[in-house]
Design a protein around this motif. Structure first.
Motif, PDB file in Angstrom:
ATOM      1  N   UNK A 133       0.831  -1.204   0.000  1.00 28.59           N
ATOM      2  CA  UNK A 133       0.000   0.000   0.000  1.00 28.59           C
ATOM      3  C   UNK A 133       0.865   1.252   0.000  1.00 28.59           C
ATOM      4  N   UNK A 134       1.955   1.240   0.760  1.00 26.23           N
ATOM      5  CA  UNK A 134       2.861   2.384   0.785  1.00 26.23           C
ATOM      6  C   UNK A 134       3.510   2.594  -0.575  1.00 26.23           C
ATOM      7  N   UNK A 135       3.927   1.480  -1.211  1.00 25.13           N
ATOM      8  CA  UNK A 135       4.523   1.593  -2.544  1.00 25.13           C
ATOM      9  C   UNK A 135       3.505   2.115  -3.556  1.00 25.13           C
ATOM     10  N   UNK A 137       0.843   4.017  -2.940  1.00 29.96           N
ATOM     11  CA  UNK A 137       0.593   5.430  -2.667  1.00 29.96           C
ATOM     12  C   UNK A 137       1.728   6.294  -3.203  1.00 29.96           C
ATOM     13  N   UNK A 138       2.936   5.832  -2.983  1.00 30.23           N
ATOM     14  CA  UNK A 138       4.105   6.570  -3.445  1.00 30.23           C
ATOM     15  C   UNK A 138       4.157   6.615  -4.971  1.00 30.23           C
ATOM     16  N   UNK A 139       3.901   5.477  -5.623  1.00 34.07           N
ATOM     17  CA  UNK A 139       3.959   5.410  -7.078  1.00 34.07           C
ATOM     18  C   UNK A 139       2.923   6.286  -7.758  1.00 34.07           C
ATOM     19  N   UNK A 140       1.698   6.241  -7.257  1.00 32.81           N
ATOM     20  CA  UNK A 140       0.627   7.059  -7.842  1.00 32.81           C
ATOM     21  C   UNK A 140       0.932   8.542  -7.674  1.00 32.81           C
ATOM     22  N   UNK A 141       1.424   8.906  -6.506  1.00 31.63           N
ATOM     23  CA  UNK A 141       1.738  10.312  -6.268  1.00 31.63           C
ATOM     24  C   UNK A 141       2.934  10.773  -7.096  1.00 31.63           C
ATOM     25  N   UNK A 142       3.910   9.873  -7.300  1.00 36.97           N
ATOM     26  CA  UNK A 142       5.032  10.204  -8.184  1.00 36.97           C
ATOM     27  C   UNK A 142       4.517  10.531  -9.577  1.00 36.97           C
ATOM     28  N   UNK A 143       3.623   9.681 -10.084  1.00 40.24           N
ATOM     29  CA  UNK A 143       3.069   9.892 -11.421  1.00 40.24           C
ATOM     30  C   UNK A 143       2.371  11.236 -11.516  1.00 40.24           C
ATOM     31  N   UNK A 144       1.592  11.567 -10.476  1.00 41.80           N
ATOM     32  CA  UNK A 144       0.899  12.848 -10.467  1.00 41.80           C
ATOM     33  C   UNK A 144       1.844  14.027 -10.457  1.00 41.80           C
ATOM     34  N   UNK A 145       2.908  13.931  -9.650  1.00 41.83           N
ATOM     35  CA  UNK A 145       3.860  15.035  -9.561  1.00 41.83           C
ATOM     36  C   UNK A 145       4.650  15.199 -10.855  1.00 41.83           C
ATOM     37  N   UNK A 256       6.744  11.609   5.752  1.00 44.32           N
ATOM     38  CA  UNK A 256       7.415  12.095   4.553  1.00 44.32           C
ATOM     39  C   UNK A 256       6.570  11.845   3.311  1.00 44.32           C
ATOM     40  N   UNK A 257       5.845  10.721   3.283  1.00 41.07           N
ATOM     41  CA  UNK A 257       4.963  10.445   2.159  1.00 41.07           C
ATOM     42  C   UNK A 257       3.800  11.435   2.114  1.00 41.07           C
ATOM     43  N   UNK A 258       3.302  11.821   3.262  1.00 43.55           N
ATOM     44  CA  UNK A 258       2.237  12.815   3.321  1.00 43.55           C
ATOM     45  C   UNK A 258       2.697  14.147   2.752  1.00 43.55           C
ATOM     46  N   UNK A 259       4.016  14.374   2.799  1.00 35.85           N
ATOM     47  CA  UNK A 259       4.580  15.594   2.239  1.00 35.85           C
ATOM     48  C   UNK A 259       4.408  15.697   0.735  1.00 35.85           C
ATOM     49  N   UNK A 288      -4.078  12.844  -8.989  1.00 33.94           N
ATOM     50  CA  UNK A 288      -3.317  11.633  -8.722  1.00 33.94           C
ATOM     51  C   UNK A 288      -2.609  11.707  -7.366  1.00 33.94           C
ATOM     52  N   UNK A 289      -2.044  12.862  -7.062  1.00 34.76           N
ATOM     53  CA  UNK A 289      -1.351  13.016  -5.780  1.00 34.76           C
ATOM     54  C   UNK A 289      -2.336  12.875  -4.620  1.00 34.76           C
ATOM     55  N   UNK A 290      -3.497  13.502  -4.753  1.00 35.58           N
ATOM     56  CA  UNK A 290      -4.515  13.382  -3.713  1.00 35.58           C
ATOM     57  C   UNK A 290      -4.994  11.935  -3.581  1.00 35.58           C
ATOM     58  N   UNK A 291      -5.042  11.222  -4.697  1.00 35.50           N
ATOM     59  CA  UNK A 291      -5.417   9.803  -4.655  1.00 35.50           C
ATOM     60  C   UNK A 291      -4.370   9.009  -3.877  1.00 35.50           C
ATOM     61  N   UNK A 292      -3.099   9.318  -4.111  1.00 36.86           N
ATOM     62  CA  UNK A 292      -2.024   8.648  -3.381  1.00 36.86           C
ATOM     63  C   UNK A 292      -2.096   8.908  -1.893  1.00 36.86           C
ATOM     64  N   UNK A 293      -2.425  10.134  -1.510  1.00 36.49           N
ATOM     65  CA  UNK A 293      -2.543  10.472  -0.097  1.00 36.49           C
ATOM     66  C   UNK A 293      -3.743   9.762   0.522  1.00 36.49           C
ATOM     67  N   UNK A 294      -4.816   9.620  -0.253  1.00 31.42           N
ATOM     68  CA  UNK A 294      -5.981   8.889   0.235  1.00 31.42           C
ATOM     69  C   UNK A 294      -5.612   7.434   0.526  1.00 31.42           C
ATOM     70  N   UNK A 295      -4.845   6.807  -0.382  1.00 29.96           N
ATOM     71  CA  UNK A 295      -4.399   5.441  -0.153  1.00 29.96           C
ATOM     72  C   UNK A 295      -3.548   5.350   1.108  1.00 29.96           C
ATOM     73  N   UNK A 296      -2.711   6.353   1.306  1.00 33.98           N
ATOM     74  CA  UNK A 296      -1.868   6.397   2.499  1.00 33.98           C
ATOM     75  C   UNK A 296      -2.717   6.470   3.763  1.00 33.98           C
ATOM     76  N   UNK A 297      -3.816   7.211   3.696  1.00 32.44           N
ATOM     77  CA  UNK A 297      -4.701   7.337   4.854  1.00 32.44           C
ATOM     78  C   UNK A 297      -5.394   6.028   5.197  1.00 32.44           C
ATOM     79  N   UNK A 298      -5.445   5.080   4.234  1.00 29.94           N
ATOM     80  CA  UNK A 298      -6.084   3.795   4.465  1.00 29.94           C
ATOM     81  C   UNK A 298      -5.119   2.763   5.029  1.00 29.94           C
ATOM     82  N   UNK A 299      -3.868   3.180   5.253  1.00 34.41           N
ATOM     83  CA  UNK A 299      -2.878   2.276   5.812  1.00 34.41           C
ATOM     84  C   UNK A 299      -3.307   1.784   7.190  1.00 34.41           C
ATOM     85  N   UNK A 300      -3.099   0.523   7.421  1.00 30.62           N
ATOM     86  CA  UNK A 300      -3.454  -0.053   8.719  1.00 30.62           C
ATOM     87  C   UNK A 300      -2.409   0.339   9.754  1.00 30.62           C
ATOM     88  N   UNK A 301      -2.896   0.704  10.923  1.00 28.85           N
ATOM     89  CA  UNK A 301      -1.970   1.090  11.988  1.00 28.85           C
ATOM     90  C   UNK A 301      -1.849  -0.016  13.020  1.00 28.85           C
TER      91      UNK A 301
END
Length: 301
Positions: A133-135, A137-145, A256-259, A288-301
């Motif tokens: 999930x972290x990968x 989120x990071x990949x989708x946000x990279x694409x958006x940026x 850092x990913x939220x950044x 796309x970046x907002x989508x990546x952050x949304x995925x990050x928010x779904x990370x299990x704690x």
């Protein structure tokens, strides 16, 4: 158990929100720097003014924290000095220096590599496992940026390579700072660590100014002082504390990913302040970046 999971989830989302706000405020420093550069101020003077205006806040918070906190060990003091020099002296100086040669967009794109440096160091040095999930989120946000800033990357100047390397060094330095602070903040405390580290950084930046520049450079137009105050408080004091609180709550890698919201926020701030247009490609990248952050928010704690 359900109530406990719900509470943990709520705390995680609060930490993520704090990280997002800190990233947005921190990103505005690039725009403020560009405005200050219009007055002929160089990077050494710019960062010195930034730290002069922010230092009183860090001293006050540091003194307040020291009154009730457990004394630091010799090892912790050394770590704080190193983190202070890496995170907000070296990283900030390289960033502002690079901004003299490249656009705000390209600077944001390069600094966006910071989360991947954090993840890579976590994997190969700290042996941390990264979830799919972290990968994602990071990949989708990279694409958006990349979509957002691809046109900036194509715009080259005579010193674009130098500027890019300087900002890249800034990203690596800040990634190391985030990881180091993530380990130390548990023992020292978020507010205390930031206050002490920023005092170290501020002193280093101010000393550097007086070593490299004449004191007469302190005389600047009033607009430079006003912009430097904004740079010192809203782009330095507030975001560093918000980021450190977020690291304490959700960890260095997730913070850092939220950044990733930072580069996107620059689009709208640049349009508002610098009158730069927002294109359909930029809006698509934002989504796309907002989508990546949304995925990050779904990370299990």
């Amino acid at each position: 158990m359900a109530d406990s999971a719900s509470t943990e989830r709520k705390q995680f989302l609060i930490g993520l929100t704090i990280a997002l706000l800190g990233a947005i405020l921190f990103s505005t420093k690039a725009i403020v720097a560009k405005l200050i550069y219009r007055y002929g101020v160089d990077a050494v003077t710019l960062i010195a003014f930034r730290m002069m205006f922010s230092l009183p806040f860090f001293i006050a918070i540091g003194v307040w924290q020291a009154r009730t906190a457990v004394p630091l060990t010799r090892s912790e003091k050394g770590q704080i000095v190193i983190l202070g020099l890496l995170g907000y002296y070296l990283s900030s100086f390289l960033d502002f220096l690079g901004l003299q040669y490249i656009s705000v967009g390209l600077e944001r794109l390069i600094l966006f590599l910071t989360p991947s440096f954090v993840l890579l160091i976590s994997i190969f040095v700290m042996k941390r496992k990264i979830t799919l999930l972290e990968w994602a989120a990071l990949g989708i946000s990279y694409l958006g940026t990349v979509l957002v800033f691809v046109h900036d990357a194509r715009i080259g100047g005579s010193n674009v390579a130098l500027g890019s390397l300087l900002v890249l060094g800034s990203a690596i330095s800040y990634a190391i700072y985030l990881l180091g602070s993530g380990e130390l903040v548990k023992r020292v405390g978020a507010l205390r660590l930031v206050a002490y580290a920023m005092c170290v950084s501020s002193v280093a930046c101010i000393v550097q100014f007086f070593v490299l520049r004449p004191a007469s450079m302190l005389l600047q137009p009033m607009a430079v002082y006003g912009l430097s105050m904004i740079n010192g408080f809203f782009c330095t004091v507030m975001p560093v504390f918000l980021t450190m609180i977020a690291v304490d709550r959700i960890g260095a890698a997730t913070a850092s990913q939220a950044g990733m919201i930072g580069p996107v926020s620059i689009l709208f701030l640049a349009a508002l302040i610098l009158d730069e247009p927002i294109t359909a490609i930029q809006l698509a990248g934002t989504a796309l970046v907002l989508c990546g952050i949304y995925l990050l928010s779904k990370k299990r704690v």
